[in-house]
Every structure is written in structure tokens, then in C-alpha cells.
Design a protein around this motif. Structure first.
Motif, PDB file in Angstrom:
ATOM      1  N   MET A   1      17.116  -2.978   7.269  1.00 38.02           N
ATOM      2  CA  MET A   1      16.181  -2.536   6.261  1.00 38.02           C
ATOM      3  C   MET A   1      15.078  -1.734   6.959  1.00 38.02           C
ATOM      4  O   MET A   1      14.538  -2.165   7.968  1.00 38.02           O
ATOM      5  N   PRO A   2      14.739  -0.567   6.420  1.00 38.80           N
ATOM      6  CA  PRO A   2      13.709   0.270   7.051  1.00 38.80           C
ATOM      7  C   PRO A   2      12.329  -0.382   7.026  1.00 38.80           C
ATOM      8  O   PRO A   2      12.012  -1.149   6.124  1.00 38.80           O
ATOM      9  N   ARG A   3      11.549  -0.040   8.033  1.00 38.09           N
ATOM     10  CA  ARG A   3      10.158  -0.500   8.106  1.00 38.09           C
ATOM     11  C   ARG A   3       9.244   0.702   7.901  1.00 38.09           C
ATOM     12  O   ARG A   3       9.479   1.764   8.455  1.00 38.09           O
ATOM     13  N   TYR A   4       8.210   0.512   7.117  1.00 40.55           N
ATOM     14  CA  TYR A   4       7.267   1.573   6.827  1.00 40.55           C
ATOM     15  C   TYR A   4       5.881   1.155   7.299  1.00 40.55           C
ATOM     16  O   TYR A   4       5.471   0.025   7.112  1.00 40.55           O
ATOM     17  N   ASP A   5       5.178   2.089   7.925  1.00 42.93           N
ATOM     18  CA  ASP A   5       3.834   1.838   8.438  1.00 42.93           C
ATOM     19  C   ASP A   5       2.802   2.340   7.434  1.00 42.93           C
ATOM     20  O   ASP A   5       2.970   3.418   6.841  1.00 42.93           O
ATOM     21  N   TYR A   6       1.749   1.554   7.263  1.00 43.76           N
ATOM     22  CA  TYR A   6       0.664   1.886   6.346  1.00 43.76           C
ATOM     23  C   TYR A   6      -0.672   1.683   7.042  1.00 43.76           C
ATOM     24  O   TYR A   6      -0.781   0.915   7.988  1.00 43.76           O
ATOM     25  N   ARG A   7      -1.701   2.384   6.534  1.00 44.42           N
ATOM     26  CA  ARG A   7      -3.069   2.175   7.003  1.00 44.42           C
ATOM     27  C   ARG A   7      -3.942   1.947   5.780  1.00 44.42           C
ATOM     28  O   ARG A   7      -3.853   2.656   4.780  1.00 44.42           O
ATOM     29  N   CYS A   8      -4.789   0.957   5.879  1.00 48.15           N
ATOM     30  CA  CYS A   8      -5.711   0.630   4.794  1.00 48.15           C
ATOM     31  C   CYS A   8      -6.951   1.513   4.933  1.00 48.15           C
ATOM     32  O   CYS A   8      -7.572   1.547   5.993  1.00 48.15           O
ATOM     33  N   ARG A   9      -7.282   2.218   3.876  1.00 43.76           N
ATOM     34  CA  ARG A   9      -8.471   3.079   3.905  1.00 43.76           C
ATOM     35  C   ARG A   9      -9.754   2.274   3.804  1.00 43.76           C
ATOM     36  O   ARG A   9     -10.803   2.722   4.245  1.00 43.76           O
ATOM     37  N   ALA A  10      -9.671   1.073   3.242  1.00 39.45           N
ATOM     38  CA  ALA A  10     -10.869   0.244   3.067  1.00 39.45           C
ATOM     39  C   ALA A  10     -11.308  -0.414   4.374  1.00 39.45           C
ATOM     40  O   ALA A  10     -12.482  -0.381   4.729  1.00 39.45           O
ATOM     41  N   CYS A  11     -10.342  -1.021   5.105  1.00 39.86           N
ATOM     42  CA  CYS A  11     -10.724  -1.761   6.314  1.00 39.86           C
ATOM     43  C   CYS A  11     -10.204  -1.124   7.614  1.00 39.86           C
ATOM     44  O   CYS A  11     -10.577  -1.545   8.690  1.00 39.86           O
ATOM     45  N   GLY A  12      -9.320  -0.137   7.510  1.00 38.08           N
ATOM     46  CA  GLY A  12      -8.818   0.550   8.692  1.00 38.08           C
ATOM     47  C   GLY A  12      -7.637  -0.111   9.380  1.00 38.08           C
ATOM     48  O   GLY A  12      -7.123   0.425  10.365  1.00 38.08           O
ATOM     49  N   ASP A  13      -7.198  -1.278   8.896  1.00 34.91           N
ATOM     50  CA  ASP A  13      -6.058  -1.965   9.512  1.00 34.91           C
ATOM     51  C   ASP A  13      -4.773  -1.169   9.318  1.00 34.91           C
ATOM     52  O   ASP A  13      -4.591  -0.492   8.307  1.00 34.91           O
ATOM     53  N   THR A  14      -3.883  -1.253  10.309  1.00 33.75           N
ATOM     54  CA  THR A  14      -2.556  -0.663  10.231  1.00 33.75           C
ATOM     55  C   THR A  14      -1.561  -1.810  10.146  1.00 33.75           C
ATOM     56  O   THR A  14      -1.677  -2.783  10.890  1.00 33.75           O
ATOM     57  N   PHE A  15      -0.582  -1.688   9.243  1.00 34.22           N
ATOM     58  CA  PHE A  15       0.407  -2.742   9.066  1.00 34.22           C
ATOM     59  C   PHE A  15       1.738  -2.133   8.687  1.00 34.22           C
ATOM     60  O   PHE A  15       1.827  -0.949   8.349  1.00 34.22           O
ATOM     61  N   GLU A  16       2.804  -2.921   8.798  1.00 38.39           N
ATOM     62  CA  GLU A  16       4.132  -2.427   8.427  1.00 38.39           C
ATOM     63  C   GLU A  16       4.775  -3.368   7.426  1.00 38.39           C
ATOM     64  O   GLU A  16       4.480  -4.559   7.399  1.00 38.39           O
ATOM     65  N   ILE A  17       5.643  -2.775   6.616  1.00 36.10           N
ATOM     66  CA  ILE A  17       6.363  -3.525   5.596  1.00 36.10           C
ATOM     67  C   ILE A  17       7.829  -3.137   5.668  1.00 36.10           C
ATOM     68  O   ILE A  17       8.154  -1.953   5.752  1.00 36.10           O
ATOM     69  N   SER A  18       8.723  -4.124   5.653  1.00 35.19           N
ATOM     70  CA  SER A  18      10.154  -3.880   5.562  1.00 35.19           C
ATOM     71  C   SER A  18      10.540  -3.930   4.096  1.00 35.19           C
ATOM     72  O   SER A  18      10.223  -4.893   3.400  1.00 35.19           O
ATOM     73  N   ARG A  19      11.185  -2.869   3.637  1.00 37.69           N
ATOM     74  CA  ARG A  19      11.614  -2.805   2.244  1.00 37.69           C
ATOM     75  C   ARG A  19      12.777  -1.832   2.113  1.00 37.69           C
ATOM     76  O   ARG A  19      12.948  -0.964   2.974  1.00 37.69           O
ATOM     77  N   PRO A  20      13.575  -1.970   1.062  1.00 39.82           N
ATOM     78  CA  PRO A  20      14.702  -1.045   0.865  1.00 39.82           C
ATOM     79  C   PRO A  20      14.211   0.387   0.677  1.00 39.82           C
ATOM     80  O   PRO A  20      13.084   0.611   0.222  1.00 39.82           O
ATOM     81  N   MET A  21      15.056   1.345   1.008  1.00 36.23           N
ATOM     82  CA  MET A  21      14.685   2.747   0.856  1.00 36.23           C
ATOM     83  C   MET A  21      14.359   3.093  -0.589  1.00 36.23           C
ATOM     84  O   MET A  21      13.541   3.970  -0.854  1.00 36.23           O
ATOM     85  N   ALA A  22      14.986   2.409  -1.542  1.00 33.06           N
ATOM     86  CA  ALA A  22      14.716   2.659  -2.955  1.00 33.06           C
ATOM     87  C   ALA A  22      13.265   2.344  -3.315  1.00 33.06           C
ATOM     88  O   ALA A  22      12.747   2.845  -4.312  1.00 33.06           O
ATOM     89  N   GLU A  23      12.588   1.528  -2.505  1.00 25.15           N
ATOM     90  CA  GLU A  23      11.196   1.165  -2.754  1.00 25.15           C
ATOM     91  C   GLU A  23      10.236   1.867  -1.794  1.00 25.15           C
ATOM     92  O   GLU A  23       9.078   1.461  -1.654  1.00 25.15           O
ATOM     93  N   ALA A  24      10.703   2.918  -1.135  1.00 23.22           N
ATOM     94  CA  ALA A  24       9.890   3.600  -0.123  1.00 23.22           C
ATOM     95  C   ALA A  24       8.606   4.186  -0.686  1.00 23.22           C
ATOM     96  O   ALA A  24       7.596   4.256   0.005  1.00 23.22           O
ATOM     97  N   THR A  25       8.599   4.591  -1.943  1.00 21.35           N
ATOM     98  CA  THR A  25       7.404   5.209  -2.525  1.00 21.35           C
ATOM     99  C   THR A  25       6.535   4.220  -3.298  1.00 21.35           C
ATOM    100  O   THR A  25       5.487   4.600  -3.814  1.00 21.35           O
ATOM    101  N   THR A  26       6.950   2.963  -3.356  1.00 21.49           N
ATOM    102  CA  THR A  26       6.165   1.947  -4.046  1.00 21.49           C
ATOM    103  C   THR A  26       4.862   1.695  -3.277  1.00 21.49           C
ATOM    104  O   THR A  26       4.894   1.515  -2.062  1.00 21.49           O
ATOM    105  N   PRO A  27       3.717   1.697  -3.947  1.00 21.21           N
ATOM    106  CA  PRO A  27       2.453   1.442  -3.249  1.00 21.21           C
ATOM    107  C   PRO A  27       2.449   0.071  -2.550  1.00 21.21           C
ATOM    108  O   PRO A  27       3.080  -0.874  -3.012  1.00 21.21           O
TER     109      PRO A  27
END
Length: 69
Positions: A1-27
Motif C-alpha cells: 500500500m502506498p505511503r503519502y507524506d503530509y505537512r501540517c500548516r498549523a503546527c509544521g509537523d510532517t507525517f505519513e499515511i498509508s492508504r490505497p491509491m484510490a484514496e490518494a486525494t482524500t484530505p
């Protein structure tokens, strides 16, 4: 399952989430509960078995040298 990296604009933390490609654009929500996040561009490095140069071609032409071209 692909992993996607995100950054929080509020606190600046960077984190990753594993989710199916069909959910790649889900916030995604920040682990701290913030919802203002941005998906980061990820890079993928692909290397060969030994990491050395590619082997030199053998033969030639369109048929691998069988026709003498």
C-alpha cells in the motif's frame, strides 16, 4: 500500500499515511487534530542490482547481430 507524506500548516509537523491509491486525494488530518494539511511531493529512487554501470550491449542492429548489420 502506498505511503503519502503530509505537512501540517498549523503546527509544521510532517507525517505519513498509508492508504490505497484510490484514496490518494482524500484530505488527511494531522495527528494533533489539525485539518489544514498539504500533501508533499515524494521522490522514488530506483536502482539496479549492484548499482554499477549497465552492461555493454552485445551484437548490434535490429536482430542482435544475427544478420550482420
Amino acid at each position: 500500500m502506498p505511503r503519502y507524506d503530509y505537512r501540517c500548516r498549523a503546527c509544521g509537523d510532517t507525517f505519513e499515511i498509508s492508504r490505497p491509491m484510490a484514496e490518494a486525494t482524500t484530505p488527511a488530518s494531522c495527528p494533533r487534530g489539525h485539518s489544514d494539511t498539504v500533501k508533499l511531493l515524494s521522490t522514488v529512487a530506483v536502482t539496479g542490482r549492484g548499482g554499477g554501470p549497465a552492461p555493454a550491449p552485445t551484437g548490434g542492429g535490429c536482430c542482435g547481430g544475427a544478420c550482420g548489420c
